[in-house]
Design a protein around this motif. Structure first.
Motif, PDB file in Angstrom:
ATOM      1  N   LEU A   1      94.763  48.691  17.359  1.00 43.36           N
ATOM      2  CA  LEU A   1      94.332  49.428  16.161  1.00 43.36           C
ATOM      3  C   LEU A   1      92.888  49.081  15.796  1.00 43.36           C
ATOM      4  O   LEU A   1      92.106  49.943  15.403  1.00 43.36           O
ATOM      5  CB  LEU A   1      95.266  49.112  14.988  1.00 43.36           C
ATOM      6  CG  LEU A   1      96.722  49.552  15.152  1.00 43.36           C
ATOM      7  CD1 LEU A   1      97.574  49.065  13.982  1.00 43.36           C
ATOM      8  CD2 LEU A   1      96.814  51.075  15.251  1.00 43.36           C
ATOM      9  N   GLU A   2      92.530  47.802  15.959  1.00 40.86           N
ATOM     10  CA  GLU A   2      91.146  47.392  15.674  1.00 40.86           C
ATOM     11  C   GLU A   2      90.162  48.061  16.641  1.00 40.86           C
ATOM     12  O   GLU A   2      89.044  48.414  16.253  1.00 40.86           O
ATOM     13  CB  GLU A   2      91.000  45.866  15.771  1.00 40.86           C
ATOM     14  CG  GLU A   2      91.552  45.102  14.583  1.00 40.86           C
ATOM     15  CD  GLU A   2      90.770  45.321  13.289  1.00 40.86           C
ATOM     16  OE1 GLU A   2      89.565  45.608  13.347  1.00 40.86           O
ATOM     17  OE2 GLU A   2      91.388  45.228  12.219  1.00 40.86           O
TER      18      GLU A   2
ATOM     19  N   PRO B   1      93.002  46.929  10.292  1.00 36.71           N
ATOM     20  CA  PRO B   1      94.432  46.637  10.478  1.00 36.71           C
ATOM     21  C   PRO B   1      94.698  45.132  10.577  1.00 36.71           C
ATOM     22  O   PRO B   1      95.698  44.633  10.071  1.00 36.71           O
ATOM     23  CB  PRO B   1      94.763  47.333  11.803  1.00 36.71           C
ATOM     24  CG  PRO B   1      93.705  48.355  11.993  1.00 36.71           C
ATOM     25  CD  PRO B   1      92.477  47.786  11.362  1.00 36.71           C
TER      26      PRO B   1
ATOM     27  N   SER C   1      99.187  44.741  19.759  1.00 38.46           N
ATOM     28  CA  SER C   1      99.173  46.072  19.139  1.00 38.46           C
ATOM     29  C   SER C   1      98.200  46.167  17.959  1.00 38.46           C
ATOM     30  O   SER C   1      97.585  47.211  17.735  1.00 38.46           O
ATOM     31  CB  SER C   1     100.579  46.458  18.693  1.00 38.46           C
ATOM     32  OG  SER C   1     101.093  45.463  17.828  1.00 38.46           O
ATOM     33  N   ILE C   2      98.064  45.082  17.206  1.00 36.97           N
ATOM     34  CA  ILE C   2      97.108  45.096  16.086  1.00 36.97           C
ATOM     35  C   ILE C   2      95.676  45.179  16.624  1.00 36.97           C
ATOM     36  O   ILE C   2      94.814  45.860  16.069  1.00 36.97           O
ATOM     37  CB  ILE C   2      97.263  43.839  15.192  1.00 36.97           C
ATOM     38  CG1 ILE C   2      98.683  43.760  14.612  1.00 36.97           C
ATOM     39  CG2 ILE C   2      96.223  43.830  14.071  1.00 36.97           C
ATOM     40  CD1 ILE C   2      99.044  44.876  13.667  1.00 36.97           C
TER      41      ILE C   2
ATOM     42  N   ILE D   1      90.550  50.999  17.953  1.00 38.60           N
ATOM     43  CA  ILE D   1      90.426  52.394  17.504  1.00 38.60           C
ATOM     44  C   ILE D   1      89.416  52.472  16.356  1.00 38.60           C
ATOM     45  O   ILE D   1      88.568  53.370  16.312  1.00 38.60           O
ATOM     46  CB  ILE D   1      91.806  52.951  17.086  1.00 38.60           C
ATOM     47  CG1 ILE D   1      92.698  53.105  18.325  1.00 38.60           C
ATOM     48  CG2 ILE D   1      91.672  54.279  16.345  1.00 38.60           C
ATOM     49  CD1 ILE D   1      94.149  53.444  18.028  1.00 38.60           C
TER      50      ILE D   1
ATOM     51  N   PRO E   1      97.363  58.988  20.409  1.00 37.78           N
ATOM     52  CA  PRO E   1      97.578  57.575  20.744  1.00 37.78           C
ATOM     53  C   PRO E   1      97.768  57.337  22.247  1.00 37.78           C
ATOM     54  O   PRO E   1      97.454  56.261  22.758  1.00 37.78           O
ATOM     55  CB  PRO E   1      98.857  57.213  19.986  1.00 37.78           C
ATOM     56  CG  PRO E   1      99.028  58.276  18.962  1.00 37.78           C
ATOM     57  CD  PRO E   1      98.373  59.513  19.496  1.00 37.78           C
TER      58      PRO E   1
END
Lengths: 186, 85
Positions: free
Chosen positions: B45-46, A112, B41-42, B48, B62
């Motif tokens: 995601l990383e 991402p 927030s990014i 995850i 989530p």
């Protein structure tokens, strides 16, 4: 209506050298762009950890902008500095890296953090966030550096009072080959 | 568990390009988001992706992330209970 505007400051970054108003102000030898960018970050005392998360195009644009904007913004009450950039390769350097991360279906882990930089105008956003700019901005993709177009665009913004200054120019990065040539027009 | 926490810190610093933090300064219980390490927030995601890639854990809800990603301590506890690789 004012028809003549002037370039008050310029910055060029190429081959591990930074020029400010055509005077060499920093140079390293033999470094990759990543190493060079880190050296510049330290040398200029920048304290902005998000810098290390940026892709190379954003790092290049950010560093050239730092050279030009650090004093401008302090003096500028409204921070009404428009950003108008252009390049040839768009965000291809990062696009290729992202594609490589999804090529192998057996090892499919798209990042991402890489994906968010697969647009060239993200670098404009990074500079705007750093300097709290809520000004006009644009990013164009041309085959060659079209300074006539950028000058006309900057002049239009200033004449129509959409900005008090315009930071504009060429910011190109692909595969360790790079050139930033930015100007403050007012 | 100590080895896992050390490994996690190294992986988080590398994956999220946290050049301003060293493993030594990275406290087990420091809040990862907000005022602590300051992840966004990014970065979430990383993290995850990191759990999936390195430990074979797929987060499907989530809401779970909020608890799991509180700190290195909570992440390490979750990984050791749920890892498939």
């Amino acid at each position: 209506m004012k028809s003549q505007f002037t370039i008050t400051n310029s910055c060029k970054i190429e081959s591990n050298i930074i020029f400010f108003n055509e005077e060499k102000i920093f140079e390293t030898e033999g470094d990759s762009f990543a190493e060079f960018a880190k050296s510049v970050y330290k040398k200029f005392g920048i304290n902005y950890p998000k810098f290390f998360k940026m892709d190379n195009l954003s790092k290049l644009a950010f560093l050239a902008s730092e050279v030009l904007l650090s004093e401008q913004i302090i003096a500028e009450a409204e921070n009404n500095v428009a950003l108008v950039f252009a390049n040839r390769s768009s965000s291809l350097d990062t696009d290729v890296k992202f594609q490589q991360s999804i090529d192998d279906k057996e090892n499919y882990y798209p990042s991402p953090a890489v994906f968010v930089y697969t647009l060239p105008n993200i670098c404009v956003g990074e500079i705007s966030i750093k300097h709290q700019l809520k000004s006009e901005n644009a990013f164009f993709v041309f085959e060659e550096n079209n300074e006539v177009f950028l000058t006309q665009y900057a002049t239009s913004l200033l004449q129509n009072k959409k900005a008090t200054k315009v930071l504009c120019g060429w910011v190109e990065y692909f595969d360790e080959s790079y050139l930033a040539k930015l100007f403050i027009v007012e | 568990m100590e080895a896992l926490k050390q490994e996690l810190k190294e992986k988080i610093i590398a994956a999220l390009n946290l050049e301003h933090i060293s493993v030594e300064e990275f406290d087990d219980n420091e809040t990862l988001f907000g005022d602590g390490i300051g992840l966004d927030s990014i970065d979430a995601l990383e993290l995850i992706v990191l759990l999936d890639k390195d430990y074979g854990i797929k987060l499907t809800d989530p809401k779970e992330g909020k608890t799991i990603f509180q700190s290195v301590e909570t992440m390490a506890n979750y990984i050791s209970a749920n890892r498939t690789k």
